[in-house]
Design a protein around this motif. Structure first.
Motif, PDB file in Angstrom:
ATOM      1  N   ARG A 142      60.870 -39.170 -32.010  1.00 15.25           N
ATOM      2  CA  ARG A 142      61.746 -39.438 -33.161  1.00 15.25           C
ATOM      3  C   ARG A 142      63.172 -38.904 -33.048  1.00 15.25           C
ATOM      4  NH1 ARG A 142      58.691 -38.708 -38.811  1.00 15.25           N
ATOM      5  NH2 ARG A 142      58.696 -36.503 -38.264  1.00 15.25           N
ATOM      6  N   ASP A 143      63.524 -38.290 -31.939  1.00 13.36           N
ATOM      7  CA  ASP A 143      64.911 -37.844 -31.789  1.00 13.36           C
ATOM      8  C   ASP A 143      65.350 -37.965 -30.330  1.00 13.36           C
ATOM      9  OD1 ASP A 143      67.331 -36.988 -32.782  1.00 13.36           O
ATOM     10  OD2 ASP A 143      66.850 -34.857 -32.622  1.00 13.36           O
ATOM     11  N   ILE A 144      65.063 -39.124 -29.744  1.00 12.68           N
ATOM     12  CA  ILE A 144      65.450 -39.359 -28.353  1.00 12.68           C
ATOM     13  C   ILE A 144      66.921 -39.736 -28.317  1.00 12.68           C
ATOM     14  CG2 ILE A 144      65.096 -40.858 -26.351  1.00 12.68           C
ATOM     15  CD1 ILE A 144      62.141 -40.983 -27.153  1.00 12.68           C
ATOM     16  N   LYS A 145      67.691 -38.933 -27.602  1.00  9.83           N
ATOM     17  CA  LYS A 145      69.132 -39.128 -27.472  1.00  9.83           C
ATOM     18  C   LYS A 145      69.572 -38.406 -26.206  1.00  9.83           C
ATOM     19  CE  LYS A 145      69.884 -35.262 -30.684  1.00  9.83           C
ATOM     20  NZ  LYS A 145      70.421 -34.882 -32.003  1.00  9.83           N
ATOM     21  N   PRO A 146      70.772 -38.680 -25.717  1.00 11.95           N
ATOM     22  CA  PRO A 146      71.174 -38.102 -24.424  1.00 11.95           C
ATOM     23  C   PRO A 146      71.111 -36.586 -24.379  1.00 11.95           C
ATOM     24  CG  PRO A 146      72.668 -39.869 -25.049  1.00 11.95           C
ATOM     25  CD  PRO A 146      71.767 -39.643 -26.236  1.00 11.95           C
ATOM     26  N   GLU A 147      71.436 -35.912 -25.482  1.00 11.99           N
ATOM     27  CA  GLU A 147      71.418 -34.445 -25.490  1.00 11.99           C
ATOM     28  C   GLU A 147      70.013 -33.888 -25.314  1.00 11.99           C
ATOM     29  OE1 GLU A 147      73.481 -35.542 -29.241  1.00 11.99           O
ATOM     30  OE2 GLU A 147      72.958 -36.731 -27.490  1.00 11.99           O
ATOM     31  N   ASN A 148      68.992 -34.697 -25.594  1.00 12.57           N
ATOM     32  CA  ASN A 148      67.608 -34.249 -25.459  1.00 12.57           C
ATOM     33  C   ASN A 148      66.973 -34.707 -24.156  1.00 12.57           C
ATOM     34  OD1 ASN A 148      67.654 -32.858 -27.857  1.00 12.57           O
ATOM     35  ND2 ASN A 148      66.804 -34.531 -29.073  1.00 12.57           N
ATOM     36  N   ILE A 149      67.805 -35.178 -23.245  1.00 14.12           N
ATOM     37  CA  ILE A 149      67.339 -35.530 -21.899  1.00 14.12           C
ATOM     38  C   ILE A 149      68.103 -34.656 -20.910  1.00 14.12           C
ATOM     39  CG2 ILE A 149      67.107 -37.361 -20.184  1.00 14.12           C
ATOM     40  CD1 ILE A 149      67.203 -39.355 -22.564  1.00 14.12           C
ATOM     41  N   LEU A 150      67.399 -33.730 -20.299  1.00 15.89           N
ATOM     42  CA  LEU A 150      68.013 -32.756 -19.394  1.00 15.89           C
ATOM     43  C   LEU A 150      67.480 -32.935 -17.981  1.00 15.89           C
ATOM     44  CD1 LEU A 150      67.642 -29.506 -21.563  1.00 15.89           C
ATOM     45  CD2 LEU A 150      69.501 -31.186 -21.620  1.00 15.89           C
ATOM     46  N   TYR A 151      68.267 -32.495 -17.023  1.00 12.45           N
ATOM     47  CA  TYR A 151      67.788 -32.437 -15.644  1.00 12.45           C
ATOM     48  C   TYR A 151      67.150 -31.073 -15.412  1.00 12.45           C
ATOM     49  CZ  TYR A 151      70.051 -36.802 -14.372  1.00 12.45           C
ATOM     50  OH  TYR A 151      70.394 -38.123 -14.280  1.00 12.45           O
ATOM     51  N   ARG A 152      66.014 -31.092 -14.746  1.00 13.11           N
ATOM     52  CA  ARG A 152      65.260 -29.854 -14.568  1.00 13.11           C
ATOM     53  C   ARG A 152      66.025 -28.827 -13.744  1.00 13.11           C
ATOM     54  NH1 ARG A 152      60.480 -31.776 -14.044  1.00 13.11           N
ATOM     55  NH2 ARG A 152      59.488 -30.863 -15.858  1.00 13.11           N
ATOM     56  N   THR A 153      66.696 -29.268 -12.693  1.00 16.66           N
ATOM     57  CA  THR A 153      67.494 -28.361 -11.850  1.00 16.66           C
ATOM     58  C   THR A 153      68.814 -29.050 -11.515  1.00 16.66           C
ATOM     59  OG1 THR A 153      66.736 -29.191  -9.698  1.00 16.66           O
ATOM     60  CG2 THR A 153      65.338 -27.534 -10.796  1.00 16.66           C
ATOM     61  N   LYS A 154      69.643 -28.347 -10.783  1.00 11.76           N
ATOM     62  CA  LYS A 154      70.929 -28.914 -10.364  1.00 11.76           C
ATOM     63  C   LYS A 154      70.815 -29.679  -9.047  1.00 11.76           C
ATOM     64  CE  LYS A 154      73.652 -25.338 -12.698  1.00 11.76           C
ATOM     65  NZ  LYS A 154      74.090 -26.236 -13.782  1.00 11.76           N
ATOM     66  N   GLU A 155      69.622 -29.744  -8.491  1.00  9.05           N
ATOM     67  CA  GLU A 155      69.430 -30.471  -7.235  1.00  9.05           C
ATOM     68  C   GLU A 155      69.714 -31.957  -7.423  1.00  9.05           C
ATOM     69  OE1 GLU A 155      68.808 -28.947  -4.351  1.00  9.05           O
ATOM     70  OE2 GLU A 155      68.915 -27.062  -5.473  1.00  9.05           O
ATOM     71  N   GLU A 156      70.173 -32.593  -6.367  1.00  9.01           N
ATOM     72  CA  GLU A 156      70.542 -34.008  -6.427  1.00  9.01           C
ATOM     73  C   GLU A 156      69.379 -34.890  -6.879  1.00  9.01           C
ATOM     74  OE1 GLU A 156      73.113 -37.285  -6.066  1.00  9.01           O
ATOM     75  OE2 GLU A 156      73.551 -35.136  -5.924  1.00  9.01           O
ATOM     76  N   ASP A 157      68.155 -34.553  -6.442  1.00 11.43           N
ATOM     77  CA  ASP A 157      66.991 -35.377  -6.754  1.00 11.43           C
ATOM     78  C   ASP A 157      66.145 -34.801  -7.892  1.00 11.43           C
ATOM     79  OD1 ASP A 157      66.119 -33.146  -5.435  1.00 11.43           O
ATOM     80  OD2 ASP A 157      64.741 -34.202  -4.088  1.00 11.43           O
ATOM     81  N   ALA A 158      66.763 -34.001  -8.741  1.00  8.31           N
ATOM     82  CA  ALA A 158      66.023 -33.358  -9.833  1.00  8.31           C
ATOM     83  C   ALA A 158      65.483 -34.379 -10.827  1.00  8.31           C
ATOM     84  CB  ALA A 158      66.928 -32.359 -10.557  1.00  8.31           C
ATOM     85  N   ASN A 159      64.324 -34.063 -11.398  1.00  9.69           N
ATOM     86  CA  ASN A 159      63.738 -34.884 -12.454  1.00  9.69           C
ATOM     87  C   ASN A 159      64.492 -34.694 -13.769  1.00  9.69           C
ATOM     88  OD1 ASN A 159      61.670 -36.010 -10.969  1.00  9.69           O
ATOM     89  ND2 ASN A 159      60.148 -34.476 -11.571  1.00  9.69           N
TER      90      ASN A 159
END
Length: 451
Positions: A142-159
């Motif tokens: 119910r609150d999907i937006k770009p701020e709530n999508i993070l990269y797990r690490t700073k690695e290039e292939d991070a999830n």
């Protein structure tokens, strides 16, 4: 009074606090802070993010936090943030999550330098897999937006990982209809704005907005006026302006249209989305084409301002709902809810920085007002955004947590009457915030460029 007496007043789980070494503040707001910490008891010790929530500001609605924990327990999917542990003091809750340090979605795209449609396709599919997993477990984010999508690490292939389950709902069964007005304006589905009741389909609408914005750099609905923006959203008319969309594949456009279908019964589901040709069989327009140009043009100077405005506004989110619930007034209309949220903010009564919470009356006829955040988040253009009003106070509170003395929990979350900490002596603070928020709308591309 000795240390033993102080500790004896704490809940049983408070002994876990010694397992953590708290570090810098990652995020902040009126319900509390998110702190970086080292979980020393883990094997091996790991860095975590600890959400610290004030019980005093919850005003007895502890079920808000418990609902979030109930949603998160047992979830295990590569693109859903992991809930690891929790404990409480006599006046705070501590929720422990894996730490995602790779940055927010659009910030990462801008920093990357080149971002193609194929990159977007892979990123959206990862988020969609998280939504599919949640929906299979009868959970609506119910609150999907770009701020709530993070990269797990700073690695290039991070999830990427989906975070912030503060207003997520765990459906009792497939037929349950949710009625709370919640989410973030610009990403909330038409049925939420129309207060018609909603379910899992709202997450797919939000994903459609993110996909559209990622591919062209501006949001599909862009009015500066909240009422007009709500009307545009409920109409659901979208355009693919040639200037920004000419190099985007037909499959991508079809996926966006399938998500941004006004009728939730006709909207694509998460299961259907995973099998959409954009993810399974499309051949994108030249993969070397850098689609981040649109984001750079429309967001480079505006995106951080818009995000700052959203974060400033989150302190208006849920408190009006708690007041409405306590006062026995569950039937306020949208305009009344907006006013109530603004009044609450001007009185220093604020809501969570972690997303609005699920109302204890969610199964009833909309007693919640998260409409304040609707004013705030239209993902828009701005030269300047308002500054959150209580940073210094929250930082001071954060430092208190570094003190091992149990007495720190007594004083950290005091209610303040100082101007600049969420309490203003007049409506000037609210007026300033509203003016700032009205300036953070992304500019609409020239109509003449539409195709």
């Amino acid at each position: 009074m000795g240390l033993h007496d102080l500790l004896s007043r704490q809940p049983e789980s408070y002994v876990k606090k010694k397992e953590y070494s708290f570090h810098k503040t990652l995020g902040e707001g009126s319900f509390g802070v998110v702190r970086s910490a080292l979980w020393k008891a883990a094997e091996p010790p790991i860095n975590v993010a600890v959400k610290v929530i004030s019980k005093k500001i919850l005003k007895g609605h502890d079920e808000i936090v418990k609902d979030e924990m109930d949603v998160l327990r047992g979830l295990d999917q590569p693109h859903v943030v992991k809930f690891l542990d929790w404990f409480e003091s006599k006046d705070k809750y501590y929720l422990v999550f894996e730490e995602a340090t790779g940055g927010e979605l659009f910030e990462r795209i801008l920093a990357k330098g080149r971002f193609t449609e194929n990159d977007a396709c892979q990123t959206i599919r990862a988020v969609l897999s998280a939504i599919q997993y949640l929906h299979h477990h009868n959970i609506v984010h119910r609150d999907i937006k770009p701020e709530n999508i993070l990269y797990r690490t700073k690695e290039e292939d991070a999830n990427v990982v989906l975070v912030d389950f503060g207003i997520a709902a765990h459906l009792k069964d497939e037929s349950e209809i949710l009625t709370t007005v919640c989410g973030s304006f610009g990403y909330a589905a038409p049925e939420i704005l129309a207060k018609k009741g909603h379910g899992k389909a709202v997450d797919m609408w939000s994903l459609g907005v993110i996909t559209y914005t990622m591919l062209c750099g501006y949001t599909p609905f862009r009015s500066d006026d909240p009422a007009t923006l709500a009307a545009e959203t409920q109409r659901g008319k979208i355009e693919f302006h040639d200037r920004y969309w000419k190099n985007i594949s037909a499959e991508a456009k079809d996926f966006v249209k399938s998500c941004l279908t006004v009728d939730p019964k006709k909207r694509i589901t998460a299961d259907e989305g995973i099998d959409h040709p954009w993810f399974t069989s499309h051949t994108a327009a030249p993969s070397s084409h850098d689609i981040s140009a649109g984001l750079r043009e429309n967001y480079r100077k505006r995106w951080k301002s818009a995000i700052a405005a959203v974060r400033a506004s989150t302190k208006f989110k849920t408190f009006a709902a708690l007041n409405a619930s306590s006062s026995g007034n569950p039937s306020a209309d949208v305009d009344g809810e907006q006013q109530q949220g603004q009044q609450g903010a001007s009185q220093g009564k604020a809501a969570s920085p972690f997303g609005g919470r699920r109302s204890p009356t969610d199964s009833h006829s909309s007693s919640v007002s998260n409409m304040d955040v609707f004013h705030a988040h239209s993902s828009s253009s701005s030269s300047e955004a308002p500054t959150p009003q209580h940073n210094d106070a929250t930082q001071a509170r954060a430092h208190d947590d570094e003190d091992a003395d149990a007495d720190a929990d007594d004083d950290v979350w005091h209610e303040t009457s100082q101007e600049g900490e969420g309490h203003t002596s007049s409506s000037s603070g609210i007026d300033k915030l509203k003016r700032g928020l009205e300036e953070v709308h992304l500019k609409s591309p020239p109509p003449s460029s539409s195709s």
